[in-house]
Scaffold this active site. Structure first.
Site, PDB file in Angstrom:
ATOM      1  N   ASP A  56      48.562   5.408  64.828  1.00 34.44           N
ATOM      2  CA  ASP A  56      48.041   5.486  63.467  1.00 34.44           C
ATOM      3  C   ASP A  56      46.762   6.323  63.462  1.00 34.44           C
ATOM      4  O   ASP A  56      45.910   6.138  64.335  1.00 34.44           O
ATOM      5  CB  ASP A  56      47.735   4.051  63.009  1.00 34.44           C
ATOM      6  CG  ASP A  56      47.545   3.959  61.517  1.00 34.44           C
ATOM      7  OD1 ASP A  56      46.545   4.531  61.015  1.00 34.44           O
ATOM      8  OD2 ASP A  56      48.393   3.340  60.860  1.00 34.44           O
ATOM      9  N   SER A 121      47.262  19.373  44.896  1.00 31.93           N
ATOM     10  CA  SER A 121      47.015  19.948  43.567  1.00 31.93           C
ATOM     11  C   SER A 121      46.654  18.867  42.553  1.00 31.93           C
ATOM     12  O   SER A 121      46.106  19.175  41.495  1.00 31.93           O
ATOM     13  CB  SER A 121      48.263  20.681  43.086  1.00 31.93           C
ATOM     14  OG  SER A 121      49.324  19.752  42.936  1.00 31.93           O
ATOM     15  N   TYR A 144      45.310   8.436  44.289  1.00 26.10           N
ATOM     16  CA  TYR A 144      45.829   9.434  45.241  1.00 26.10           C
ATOM     17  C   TYR A 144      45.082  10.762  45.102  1.00 26.10           C
ATOM     18  O   TYR A 144      44.664  11.366  46.104  1.00 26.10           O
ATOM     19  CB  TYR A 144      47.331   9.641  45.019  1.00 26.10           C
ATOM     20  CG  TYR A 144      47.909  10.724  45.895  1.00 26.10           C
ATOM     21  CD1 TYR A 144      48.153  10.488  47.242  1.00 26.10           C
ATOM     22  CD2 TYR A 144      48.179  11.999  45.391  1.00 26.10           C
ATOM     23  CE1 TYR A 144      48.667  11.488  48.061  1.00 26.10           C
ATOM     24  CE2 TYR A 144      48.685  12.996  46.203  1.00 26.10           C
ATOM     25  CZ  TYR A 144      48.925  12.741  47.534  1.00 26.10           C
ATOM     26  OH  TYR A 144      49.416  13.731  48.348  1.00 26.10           O
TER      27      TYR A 144
HETATM   28  C1  UD1 Z   1      51.639  14.813  43.029  1.00 26.40           C
HETATM   29  C2  UD1 Z   1      50.957  16.153  43.252  1.00 26.40           C
HETATM   30  C3  UD1 Z   1      51.557  16.836  44.459  1.00 26.40           C
HETATM   31  C4  UD1 Z   1      51.563  15.892  45.651  1.00 26.40           C
HETATM   32  C5  UD1 Z   1      52.316  14.637  45.306  1.00 26.40           C
HETATM   33  C6  UD1 Z   1      52.322  13.647  46.453  1.00 26.40           C
HETATM   34  C7  UD1 Z   1      50.420  16.841  40.960  1.00 26.40           C
HETATM   35  C8  UD1 Z   1      50.581  17.872  39.929  1.00 26.40           C
HETATM   36  N1  UD1 Z   1      51.102  17.022  42.088  1.00 26.40           N
HETATM   37  O1  UD1 Z   1      52.951  15.075  42.677  1.00 26.40           O
HETATM   38  O2  UD1 Z   1      50.814  17.993  44.774  1.00 26.40           O
HETATM   39  O3  UD1 Z   1      52.182  16.517  46.717  1.00 26.40           O
HETATM   40  O4  UD1 Z   1      51.668  14.037  44.198  1.00 26.40           O
HETATM   41  O5  UD1 Z   1      53.057  12.518  46.137  1.00 26.40           O
HETATM   42  O6  UD1 Z   1      49.668  15.907  40.807  1.00 26.40           O
HETATM   43  N2  UD1 Z   1      59.404  11.968  37.971  1.00 26.40           N
HETATM   44  C9  UD1 Z   1      60.515  11.691  37.196  1.00 26.40           C
HETATM   45  N3  UD1 Z   1      61.499  10.920  37.744  1.00 26.40           N
HETATM   46  C10 UD1 Z   1      61.428  10.415  39.016  1.00 26.40           C
HETATM   47  C11 UD1 Z   1      60.285  10.719  39.796  1.00 26.40           C
HETATM   48  C12 UD1 Z   1      59.286  11.504  39.242  1.00 26.40           C
HETATM   49  O7  UD1 Z   1      60.614  12.096  36.050  1.00 26.40           O
HETATM   50  O8  UD1 Z   1      62.357   9.727  39.434  1.00 26.40           O
HETATM   51  C13 UD1 Z   1      58.354  12.833  37.378  1.00 26.40           C
HETATM   52  C14 UD1 Z   1      56.941  12.329  37.526  1.00 26.40           C
HETATM   53  O9  UD1 Z   1      56.595  11.443  36.482  1.00 26.40           O
HETATM   54  C15 UD1 Z   1      56.174  13.654  37.470  1.00 26.40           C
HETATM   55  C16 UD1 Z   1      57.115  14.649  38.149  1.00 26.40           C
HETATM   56  O10 UD1 Z   1      58.398  14.053  38.101  1.00 26.40           O
HETATM   57  O11 UD1 Z   1      55.963  14.062  36.156  1.00 26.40           O
HETATM   58  C17 UD1 Z   1      56.770  14.921  39.602  1.00 26.40           C
HETATM   59  O12 UD1 Z   1      56.598  13.669  40.269  1.00 26.40           O
HETATM   60  P1  UD1 Z   1      56.448  13.582  41.846  1.00 26.40           P
HETATM   61  O13 UD1 Z   1      57.533  14.327  42.484  1.00 26.40           O
HETATM   62  O14 UD1 Z   1      56.238  12.151  42.195  1.00 26.40           O
HETATM   63  O15 UD1 Z   1      55.154  14.411  42.137  1.00 26.40           O
HETATM   64  P2  UD1 Z   1      53.697  14.488  41.407  1.00 26.40           P
HETATM   65  O16 UD1 Z   1      53.208  13.149  41.060  1.00 26.40           O
HETATM   66  O17 UD1 Z   1      53.733  15.567  40.388  1.00 26.40           O
END
Ligand code: UD1
Length: 314
Positions: A56, A121, A144
């Site tokens: 870890d 980002s 996060y």
């Molecule tokens: C965020 C960061 C990214 C990082 C990641 C780590 C931003 C812009 N990006 O990603 O750089 O690597 O955290 O975890 O903050 N969603 C759905 N359905 C699902 C899952 C997700 O609609 O089943 C949507 C989320 O609400 C979001 C988008 O998809 O709007 C992307 O989600 P996710 O892939 O979890 O990444 P971020 O939170 O954008």
């Protein structure tokens, strides 16, 4: 002989980086991973060429001797996910902030040549202007995002105060082969991949018009290799994005088109801490690190889909 250490090297991005280093002819690649979110299978065919330590990053005494004398440490180990950090903030705080501190401390003590840090980002939060440029003030919206930003600041402080070369790369929604779709906290495109191949509708949180600069993993690997070598950049942070902007609705529409199926998404409430739009200004990475993204979103999406097709759920 060069020695490279990849923390989180059994994870999705870390294991791609391990492969990238071996492709380049690295003589020694050492992986540190506690296998909490990473999987040893991600390293299966390269296993004979690497050293894997299941420890870890919070354990200073365990990591210090492994980091000692490394030319470059790529620090990818983290507990990702915005919603996970809201629902269960303690582990992500401990790993993403305390763990990063221990990695930097061990790297400084062990005279490591450079640490390249996986920043996020998410640190930008919602900005009035797109694309997002490194000079914008950070506005984290979740634990996060704050944790990843703290790691970035720590990298800069270690460069300023402890003579350790560091470069932070703010990743923009990396996707590709081996991204783990098995959790509710998984990256959205890995969940979309599983859904389309199993002919299920995905859940989209919000109206699906939120956008992301989805970045193919091999472009992020190439960027890391440049950041490991570029001169005059210690203490700096660079965007690690593709420069594009794709809505979730568009990404799901493309996958349906590729597969020739019609599967309307199910829509749920927006997620707390979610950023609305995300797009990287890649100028600084291109000019100062010599980066050049190679994969369009559609190319990356097709490659990823083919990988998921060839690796069905066990
Ligand atoms: C965020 C960061 C990214 C990082 C990641 C780590 C931003 C812009 N990006 O990603 O750089 O690597 O955290 O975890 O903050 N969603 C759905 N359905 C699902 C899952 C997700 O609609 O089943 C949507 C989320 O609400 C979001 C988008 O998809 O709007 C992307 O989600 P996710 O892939 O979890 O990444 P971020 O939170 O954008």
């Amino acid at each position: 002989m060069s020695k490279y250490v990849v923390t989180g090297g059994a994870g999705f991005i870390g294991s791609a980086l391990v492969r990238g280093l071996l492709r380049e002819g690295a003589s020694k690649v050492v992986v540190i991973d506690n296998l909490l979110t990473g999987h040893a299978e991600n390293l299966d065919e390269v296993r004979p060429s690497i050293e894997l330590h299941q420890i870890d990053i919070r354990d200073y005494d365990a990591i210090a001797p492994i980091l000692r004398g490394a030319d470059v440490v790529f620090h990818e180990a983290a507990i990702p996910s915005v919603p996970r950090s809201i629902q269960d903030p303690v582990p992500s705080h401990q790993v993403n902030i305390d763990g990063t501190f221990q990695v930097l401390r061990a790297a400084a003590a062990g005279k490591v040549g450079r640490v390249v840090y996986a920043a996020s980002s998410s640190a930008y939060g919602d900005t009035a202007v797109l694309p997002k440029v490194e000079t914008m003030s950070p506005r984290p919206k979740s634990p996060y995002a704050l944790q990843k930003l703290a790691g970035e600041y720590y990298c800069n402080i270690f460069a300023q105060c402890f003579g350790l070369e560091t470069v932070a790369l703010r990743y923009f929604n990396v996707f590709g082969p081996r991204q783990d779709p098995s959790s509710q906290y998984s990256g959205v495109l890995s969940l979309f991949m599983r859904a389309i191949l199993e002919r299920r509708s995905p859940t989209i949180y919000g109206d699906g018009e939120q956008s992301r600069d989805f970045t193919y993993v091999d472009d992020v690997v190439a960027l890391n290799l440049k950041a490991a070598r570029a001169g005059g950049v210690s203490g700096r942070m660079f965007n690690g994005g593709n420069g594009g902007r794709i809505t979730l609705n568009r990404a799901w529409a493309l996958l349906q088109q590729f597969e020739g199926v019609e599967l309307p998404a199910v829509y749920g409430p927006p997620r707390p801490g979610d950023v609305r739009d995300s797009q990287a200004d890649t100028s600084a990475a291109c000019t100062e690190l010599g980066h050049r993204p190679q994969f369009t979103f559609e190319q990356g999406l097709r490659l990823t889909l083919e990988w998921f097709r060839a690796h069905p759920r066990k």
